[in-house]
Design a protein around this motif. Structure first.
Motif, PDB file in Angstrom:
ATOM      1  N   TYR A  10      -2.175  -1.627  10.196  1.00  4.79           N
ATOM      2  CA  TYR A  10      -2.197  -0.549   9.200  1.00  4.79           C
ATOM      3  C   TYR A  10      -3.428   0.332   9.401  1.00  4.79           C
ATOM      4  CZ  TYR A  10      -2.029   1.717   4.613  1.00  4.79           C
ATOM      5  OH  TYR A  10      -1.973   2.639   3.600  1.00  4.79           O
ATOM      6  N   PHE A  24       0.823  -1.221   0.000  1.00  5.59           N
ATOM      7  CA  PHE A  24       0.000   0.000   0.000  1.00  5.59           C
ATOM      8  C   PHE A  24       0.858   1.273   0.000  1.00  5.59           C
ATOM      9  CE2 PHE A  24      -3.789  -2.198   2.342  1.00  5.59           C
ATOM     10  CZ  PHE A  24      -3.964  -3.022   1.250  1.00  5.59           C
ATOM     11  N   GLY A  67      -9.350  -3.571  -6.774  1.00 10.92           N
ATOM     12  CA  GLY A  67      -7.964  -3.906  -6.440  1.00 10.92           C
ATOM     13  C   GLY A  67      -7.810  -5.374  -6.079  1.00 10.92           C
ATOM     14  N   SER A 104      -6.159  -6.742  -3.409  1.00 18.22           N
ATOM     15  CA  SER A 104      -6.035  -7.122  -1.994  1.00 18.22           C
ATOM     16  C   SER A 104      -7.295  -7.768  -1.407  1.00 18.22           C
ATOM     17  CB  SER A 104      -5.620  -5.914  -1.156  1.00 18.22           C
ATOM     18  OG  SER A 104      -4.396  -5.432  -1.622  1.00 18.22           O
ATOM     19  N   PRO A 105      -8.503  -7.188  -1.610  1.00 22.74           N
ATOM     20  CA  PRO A 105      -9.695  -7.848  -1.029  1.00 22.74           C
ATOM     21  C   PRO A 105      -9.908  -9.251  -1.604  1.00 22.74           C
ATOM     22  CG  PRO A 105     -10.226  -5.616  -1.713  1.00 22.74           C
ATOM     23  CD  PRO A 105      -8.869  -5.914  -2.260  1.00 22.74           C
ATOM     24  N   GLY A 112      -1.473   5.163   1.752  1.00 26.05           N
ATOM     25  CA  GLY A 112      -1.744   4.593   0.430  1.00 26.05           C
ATOM     26  C   GLY A 112      -1.027   5.357  -0.670  1.00 26.05           C
ATOM     27  N   MET A 166      -3.076   2.771  -4.289  1.00 28.20           N
ATOM     28  CA  MET A 166      -2.112   1.914  -3.665  1.00 28.20           C
ATOM     29  C   MET A 166      -1.355   1.123  -4.692  1.00 28.20           C
ATOM     30  SD  MET A 166      -4.282   0.632  -0.507  1.00 28.20           S
ATOM     31  CE  MET A 166      -5.228   1.778   0.405  1.00 28.20           C
ATOM     32  N   LEU A 195     -17.707  -0.367  -0.990  1.00 26.51           N
ATOM     33  CA  LEU A 195     -18.544  -1.339  -1.714  1.00 26.51           C
ATOM     34  C   LEU A 195     -17.696  -2.224  -2.624  1.00 26.51           C
ATOM     35  CD1 LEU A 195     -21.861   0.259  -3.016  1.00 26.51           C
ATOM     36  CD2 LEU A 195     -21.587  -1.844  -1.704  1.00 26.51           C
ATOM     37  N   LYS A 196     -16.823  -1.586  -3.399  1.00 24.91           N
ATOM     38  CA  LYS A 196     -15.975  -2.364  -4.311  1.00 24.91           C
ATOM     39  C   LYS A 196     -15.069  -3.304  -3.521  1.00 24.91           C
ATOM     40  CE  LYS A 196     -15.820   0.499  -8.460  1.00 24.91           C
ATOM     41  NZ  LYS A 196     -15.016   1.354  -9.332  1.00 24.91           N
ATOM     42  N   LEU A 252     -15.710  -4.642  -0.597  1.00 27.24           N
ATOM     43  CA  LEU A 252     -16.520  -5.748  -0.065  1.00 27.24           C
ATOM     44  C   LEU A 252     -16.872  -6.744  -1.170  1.00 27.24           C
ATOM     45  CD1 LEU A 252     -18.951  -3.868   2.360  1.00 27.24           C
ATOM     46  CD2 LEU A 252     -17.063  -5.390   2.979  1.00 27.24           C
ATOM     47  N   LYS A 301     -13.898   7.355  -4.672  1.00 29.84           N
ATOM     48  CA  LYS A 301     -12.525   7.150  -5.121  1.00 29.84           C
ATOM     49  C   LYS A 301     -12.093   5.717  -4.845  1.00 29.84           C
ATOM     50  CE  LYS A 301     -10.519  10.455  -2.766  1.00 29.84           C
ATOM     51  NZ  LYS A 301      -9.469  11.384  -2.356  1.00 29.84           N
ATOM     52  N   GLU A 328      -6.762   1.651  -4.606  1.00 28.96           N
ATOM     53  CA  GLU A 328      -6.024   0.499  -5.117  1.00 28.96           C
ATOM     54  C   GLU A 328      -6.667   0.014  -6.406  1.00 28.96           C
ATOM     55  OE1 GLU A 328      -4.410  -3.583  -3.142  1.00 28.96           O
ATOM     56  OE2 GLU A 328      -6.530  -3.342  -3.428  1.00 28.96           O
ATOM     57  N   LEU A 346      -9.920   0.059   3.341  1.00 31.42           N
ATOM     58  CA  LEU A 346      -8.665   0.656   2.889  1.00 31.42           C
ATOM     59  C   LEU A 346      -8.751   1.107   1.432  1.00 31.42           C
ATOM     60  CD1 LEU A 346      -6.148  -1.748   4.635  1.00 31.42           C
ATOM     61  CD2 LEU A 346      -6.846   0.526   5.344  1.00 31.42           C
ATOM     62  N   SER A 347      -9.744   0.561   0.678  1.00 37.57           N
ATOM     63  CA  SER A 347     -10.011   1.090  -0.667  1.00 37.57           C
ATOM     64  C   SER A 347     -10.831   2.350  -0.455  1.00 37.57           C
ATOM     65  CB  SER A 347     -10.810   0.086  -1.504  1.00 37.57           C
ATOM     66  OG  SER A 347     -10.208  -1.156  -1.467  1.00 37.57           O
ATOM     67  N   SER A 348     -10.143   3.390   0.087  1.00 34.37           N
ATOM     68  CA  SER A 348     -10.810   4.575   0.615  1.00 34.37           C
ATOM     69  C   SER A 348     -11.897   5.126  -0.310  1.00 34.37           C
ATOM     70  CB  SER A 348      -9.765   5.665   0.843  1.00 34.37           C
ATOM     71  OG  SER A 348     -10.376   6.849   1.235  1.00 34.37           O
ATOM     72  N   GLY A 349     -13.052   5.376   0.271  1.00 31.91           N
ATOM     73  CA  GLY A 349     -14.151   5.963  -0.497  1.00 31.91           C
ATOM     74  C   GLY A 349     -14.874   4.938  -1.335  1.00 31.91           C
ATOM     75  N   ASN A 350     -14.386   3.710  -1.363  1.00 32.71           N
ATOM     76  CA  ASN A 350     -15.031   2.704  -2.188  1.00 32.71           C
ATOM     77  C   ASN A 350     -15.149   1.387  -1.445  1.00 32.71           C
ATOM     78  OD1 ASN A 350     -16.246   1.653  -4.436  1.00 32.71           O
ATOM     79  ND2 ASN A 350     -14.866   2.770  -5.796  1.00 32.71           N
TER      80      ASN A 350
END
Lengths: 505, 167
Positions: free
Chosen positions: A279, A93, A433, A435-436, A293, B1, A165-166, A168, B73, B76, A159-163
């Motif tokens: 983190y 990250f 991304g 990571s999830p 990030g 990220m 939903l994506k 999850l 936003k 990652e 950690l996918s800040s602002g997102n």
């Protein structure tokens, strides 16, 4: 408990054992740095050699390889954006953006300092509080493991800040991938599309290598610019600068190390989510959470100290209860048994000499990691920066293929790696991304086992909800953390929207 | 990220069509997982049914958020669709090489396929015109690299590499 400290120190500090610790750290670091070559593989290959040594020497070497390999995982995460193990996911990250921006040398030095701090804290807690801390692992039942897995996924999603939903959705997709093959409970064959190749499921390390590495390679060949910005000449290790940053983040380092040890105690789930919890906590406590990030040193310090602290944490249930938390712990447990050492509470009374030699050896190996890590890290960074793309691309691609094949010596794993890489590339275009997805895959079986055991026990008692949550106080705490983790980004989103409306005329 | 995070975010209020398409994929996967779970035993079906339903529901919410410009936003993520246009040919060559490599190495042999794939990737990752000397050095380095890792796997780590038709 009667410990002969004279014997312990003379064994741990004997020149031969120090030499073995040094060799173990170097080997572990190099192997951990190569995507696909894991700590488990390194330890498993070297276990037979340790049978010819006396137990203390053999165990010191195995411990040194393990701790070195966990640290080595940071190299690939920082320099190639590919975590060698799930515990290094959060290192990408901030580590990779730092390297990308020309601060790779600083990132490598910070990773060394943080790993040593985490490893020392983990080893000290292992030596001093093992029997007491092992009770934590026993307090967690199937329901708690289910919620722990969900907490890990919500942490990654947030950690996918602002997102969120994506994040999850990516986590749920990872859980779905973990269902491929034979069901952990029930034994049905699921989602194999009638092919034998998918019966064994999706290998986690193959998926991890593919999801992170292939998109990086695809981007690397597209542009003529350098993979990483070179550091100006003459900056050296930037050791004093890194020590200054560590001093400013002293509380963050200690907190992350303690979190890493405590969460690392939990078999299976602990190692993967300890660095994410640290983190997330570092970001929450920071005065500048918006920098996380994007190459924030505090984020790198949190994740690297936590994941090396899990080495000590993972040994607590292994040595006290005989429950290995991770595959390397299981291999070392096997080596201990072959050496005639009986695992369990009596290990600390009847065979305390050998176990304390091992723990001291682990501590010494962790300290040796600093000079060796600084040296190897510096040259690894220079190598990646100075190697032309024409060689770097085939090198990384070859390591992904050989590394994913080496896991089970199975060509199917390479196909899985490439397929997951292409999927990761396409999903990256849509803002999803890796990571999830990876964490969902890692925690999928733990989550399903926890969920289904609660379902079966609760079903038999006619109280599924009680078994899963309402009668389990530890689960309440974890669910409260999940709710907070989900609520904070939503709160921030609405607050940001409110401020934007105020600014608008 | 991932990379160049600042210029890859979806600005607030802008519709996220790529995100919507991705979410449709997850909606289909979620529905498939949910529906097919009814053909399994109770023990094996409960978890996929729950996760499939949750994934489908979240995907619907994300589709709505994407098409109404409330996607938010994403820190990652990979390169954007527009950025993928740069060097698209090279990207596709890499994809094709990786796919061919993965499928052919058990048939042809690990060493030969790896050397051929690495040479193609070397050419794909090289942007400047190469002198014969430099080309020779690069080819020699690739050969040494492939030989080293092949030796490491077979002789040090004792992992048998597929020999296939060649080796």
């Amino acid at each position: 408990m009667d410990i002969d400290f004279g014997f312990v120190l003379s064994q741990a500090f004997s020149p031969f054992n120090l030499f073995l610790a040094l060799i173990g750290v170097v080997l572990g670091t190099v192997i951990g740095a190569l995507p696909g070559l894991s700590a488990t593989m390194a330890i498993a290959v070297l276990v037979p050699f340790t049978f010819t040594m006396d137990p203390a020497s053999g165990l010191i070497m195995l411990g040194a390889i393990y701790t070195g390999a966990i640290y080595g995982g940071a190299y690939a995460a920082i320099l190639v954006n590919t975590p060698g193990t799930p515990s290094a996911i959060a290192t990408t990250f901030d580590g990779f953006p730092m390297a990308k921006g020309g601060n790779g040398d600083l990132a490598m030095t910070l990773a060394s300092l943080a790993s040593v701090t985490g490893g020392v804290v983990g080893a000290i807690l292992l030596m001093t509080l093992s029997p007491m801390l092992a009770q934590i692992a026993l307090a967690f039942h199937s329901s708690e493991y289910f919620w722990l897995a969900i907490l890990g996924l919500t942490l990654v999603a947030s950690l996918s800040s602002g997102n969120v939903l994506k994040g999850l959705i990516g986590g749920a997709f990872g859980l779905t991938l973990s269902m491929i093959g034979v069901a952990v409970i029930g034994g049905d064959t699921r989602y194999t599309f009638n092919t034998t190749a998918l019966l064994g499921g999706i290998d986690i390390v193959s998926a991890l290598i593919g999801l992170y590495c292939i998109p990086v390679l695809i981007d690397m060949v597209a542009r003529p610019d350098r993979h990483l910005e070179p550091a100006p000449l003459g900056r050296g290790f930037r050791l004093f600068e890194a020590i200054g940053i560590c001093a400013k983040n002293g509380f963050n380092l200690i907190r992350s190390s303690i979190i890493g040890t405590l969460v690392g105690i939990l078999p299976g789930a602990g190692g993967s989510i300890a660095s994410l919890v640290s983190y997330s906590e570092a970001r929450r406590a920071s005065r500048h959470p918006e920098r996380f990030g994007k190459g924030e040193p505090a984020g790198l310090l949190a994740t690297e100290s936590a994941n090396n602290a899990t080495v000590g944490g993972g040994f607590i249930p292994t040595l006290v209860l005989g429950i290995p938390g991770t595959p390397p712990d299981a291999v070392i447990l096997g080596a201990l048994l072959v050496q005639g050492i009986r695992i369990g509470p009596e290990l600390f009374t009847q065979q305390s000499g050998i176990v304390y030699v091992f723990m001291f050896g682990l501590l010494i190996a962790t300290l040796l990691m600093l000079p060796m890590g600084l040296l190897i890290g510096r040259y690894a960074y220079r190598f990646i920066v100075n190697t032309p793309k024409g060689l770097l691309v085939p090198l990384i691609a070859f390591m992904t293929v050989v590394g994913s094949f080496a896991i089970h010596a199975n060509p199917h794993d390479v196909v899985v790696m490439v397929s997951m890489g292409l999927l990761g590339w396409l999903l990256g275009l849509a803002g999803y991304g890796p990571s999830p997805i990876v964490l969902g895959l890692v925690l999928g079986q733990i989550a399903e086992q926890g969920f289904m055991r609660a379902y079966m026990i609760g079903g038999a008692r006619g109280d599924f909800a009680g078994q899963l949550l309402f009668n389990r106080p530890i689960s309440w705490g974890i669910v409260a953390l999940i709710v907070i983790t989900l609520a904070v980004p939503i709160f921030r989103h609405f607050r940001a929207n409110g401020k934007a409306k105020e600014v608008r005329p | 990220m991932s990379q160049d995070t600042d210029n890859q975010t979806t600005p607030a209020g802008e519709k996220d069509w790529a995100g919507a398409v991705g979410s449709v994929f997850f909606l289909i996967v979620g529905l498939y997982t949910f529906v097919t779970s009814f053909g399994m035993s109770d023990m094996a079906a409960m978890f996929p049914r729950t996760i499939g339903a949750v994934m489908a529901a979240l995907a619907v919410l994300q589709i709505l958020a994407s098409v109404t410009g409330r996607s938010g936003k994403s820190l990652e993520r990979g390169s954007s669709v527009a950025e993928q246009a740069e060097g698209l040919g090279r990207r596709l060559v890499l994809v094709a090489v990786m796919a061919g490599w993965a499928l052919l190495f058990p048939i042809i042999g690990m060493f030969v396929t790896s050397f051929i794939a690495c040479v193609i990737l070397m050419a794909t990752g090289t942007f400047a015109r190469l002198s014969p000397l430099r080309l020779g050095i690069l080819l020699g380095t690739v050969l040494v690299m492939v030989t080293f890792f092949y030796f490491l796997m077979t002789n040090v780590l004792n992992i048998p590499m597929p020999r296939g038709l060649l080796f």
